[in-house]
Design a protein around this motif. Structure first.
Motif, PDB file in Angstrom:
ATOM      1  N   ARG A 252       5.778   5.694   5.168  1.00 46.40           N
ATOM      2  CA  ARG A 252       4.765   4.623   5.270  1.00 46.40           C
ATOM      3  C   ARG A 252       4.519   3.997   3.899  1.00 46.40           C
ATOM      4  O   ARG A 252       4.399   2.779   3.785  1.00 46.40           O
ATOM      5  CB  ARG A 252       3.478   5.206   5.837  1.00 46.40           C
TER       6      ARG A 252
ATOM      7  N   ALA B 226      -0.315   0.066   0.093  1.00 45.67           N
ATOM      8  CA  ALA B 226       0.541   1.126   0.640  1.00 45.67           C
ATOM      9  C   ALA B 226      -0.238   2.431   0.796  1.00 45.67           C
ATOM     10  O   ALA B 226      -0.106   3.127   1.808  1.00 45.67           O
ATOM     11  CB  ALA B 226       1.756   1.329  -0.261  1.00 45.67           C
TER      12      ALA B 226
ATOM     13  N   ASN C 259       5.637   0.065   3.111  1.00 46.80           N
ATOM     14  CA  ASN C 259       4.666  -0.932   2.658  1.00 46.80           C
ATOM     15  C   ASN C 259       5.060  -1.547   1.321  1.00 46.80           C
ATOM     16  O   ASN C 259       4.819  -2.730   1.081  1.00 46.80           O
ATOM     17  CB  ASN C 259       3.267  -0.319   2.554  1.00 46.80           C
TER      18      ASN C 259
ATOM     19  N   GLU D  36       7.672  -4.327   1.847  1.00 50.17           N
ATOM     20  CA  GLU D  36       7.285  -5.536   2.593  1.00 50.17           C
ATOM     21  C   GLU D  36       7.052  -6.705   1.664  1.00 50.17           C
ATOM     22  O   GLU D  36       6.622  -6.578   0.552  1.00 50.17           O
ATOM     23  CB  GLU D  36       6.015  -5.274   3.402  1.00 50.17           C
TER      24      GLU D  36
ATOM     25  N   ALA E 151      -2.791   2.103   3.720  1.00 54.61           N
ATOM     26  CA  ALA E 151      -2.115   2.131   5.023  1.00 54.61           C
ATOM     27  C   ALA E 151      -1.600   3.529   5.358  1.00 54.61           C
ATOM     28  O   ALA E 151      -1.758   4.001   6.486  1.00 54.61           O
ATOM     29  CB  ALA E 151      -0.965   1.121   5.030  1.00 54.61           C
TER      30      ALA E 151
ATOM     31  N   TYR F 202      10.213  -3.163  -3.949  1.00 51.27           N
ATOM     32  CA  TYR F 202       9.412  -1.940  -3.841  1.00 51.27           C
ATOM     33  C   TYR F 202       9.082  -1.341  -5.204  1.00 51.27           C
ATOM     34  O   TYR F 202       8.115  -0.603  -5.345  1.00 51.27           O
ATOM     35  CB  TYR F 202      10.125  -0.897  -2.973  1.00 51.27           C
TER      36      TYR F 202
ATOM     37  N   LYS G 165       0.189  -3.995  -4.417  1.00 51.05           N
ATOM     38  CA  LYS G 165       1.144  -3.466  -3.433  1.00 51.05           C
ATOM     39  C   LYS G 165       0.953  -1.959  -3.260  1.00 51.05           C
ATOM     40  O   LYS G 165       0.975  -1.446  -2.141  1.00 51.05           O
ATOM     41  CB  LYS G 165       2.578  -3.769  -3.874  1.00 51.05           C
TER      42      LYS G 165
END
Length: 200
Positions: A193, A86, A197, A200, A89, A52, A82
């Motif tokens: 959220r 994020a 993300n 992931e 989304a 992350y 990334k």
């Protein structure tokens, strides 16, 4: 009769031995049907411990400094993608459209050509955030042709809360007052959220 018994026992023993050796060959070939395992790379392992807030890249060149620059660019691009995903989304989740108002409050312009504006804004936010990254690990390899391969692992300078705060503030600074209010109303959902993300 005794000769027959001895021969039969020998035949059975030979068959067992040959079957056993065949089994060994089959077993050794089927241990890993995917092929030979690749040696682990320390920069990739470090990235996998905290995906992350980390990214990695690699570069190849005959000059070590150039190979390192390529690796750092790759790592930053990976992290930026990334963050961009994020942001898109999370804003979609809570009903904030980056396409409706893709400018900060100072210019206050509404978007007339909406195609790609949301993505551009999300990438712009990501670029702001990755300025706060630094290299935490570098590995160097030299091939027989004197070409360098350099891996780097880069990390955001702060914990996960600081990272999410940074992203959230950058989003809020670039959207309308109405959309900012939506983020504040659903603050925890937005943050979860974003973080989900990134992991992931």
């Amino acid at each position: 009769m005794k000769k027959f018994s001895v021969l039969a026992i020998l035949a059975i023993a030979l068959m067992s031995f040959s079957c056993g050796s065949t089994k060994k060959v089959i077993t050794s070939e089927s241990v890993n049907p995917y092929g030979k395992a690749v040696a682990s790379e320390p920069c990739i392992e470090l990235y996998e411990q905290a995906p992350y807030k980390r990214a990695y890249g690699n570069g190849q060149h005959f000059k070590e400094a150039t190979a390192r620059n390529i690796a750092e660019l790759q790592a930053r691009a990976m992290f930026a993608r990334k963050i961009e995903a994020a942001v898109l989304a999370a804003t979609e989740d809570i009903g904030v459209s980056l396409e409706k108002y893709a400018a900060d409050d100072q210019s206050g312009r509404s978007v007339t050509d909406q195609s790609g504006e949301g993505n551009d804004l999300a990438m712009s936010i990501a670029q702001q955030v990755i300025r706060n990254t630094h290299t935490i690990k570098t590995t160097r390899y030299l091939k027989s042709n004197n070409q360098f391969t350099v891996f780097v692992c880069m990390e955001y300078a702060g914990d996960e809360n600081t990272l999410v705060d940074h992203i959230e503030q950058n989003v809020k600074d670039r959207i309308s007052q109405d959309d900012r209010a939506k983020i504040e109303q659903r603050h925890n959902q937005f943050r979860q959220r974003i973080l989900g993300n990134l992991k992931e």
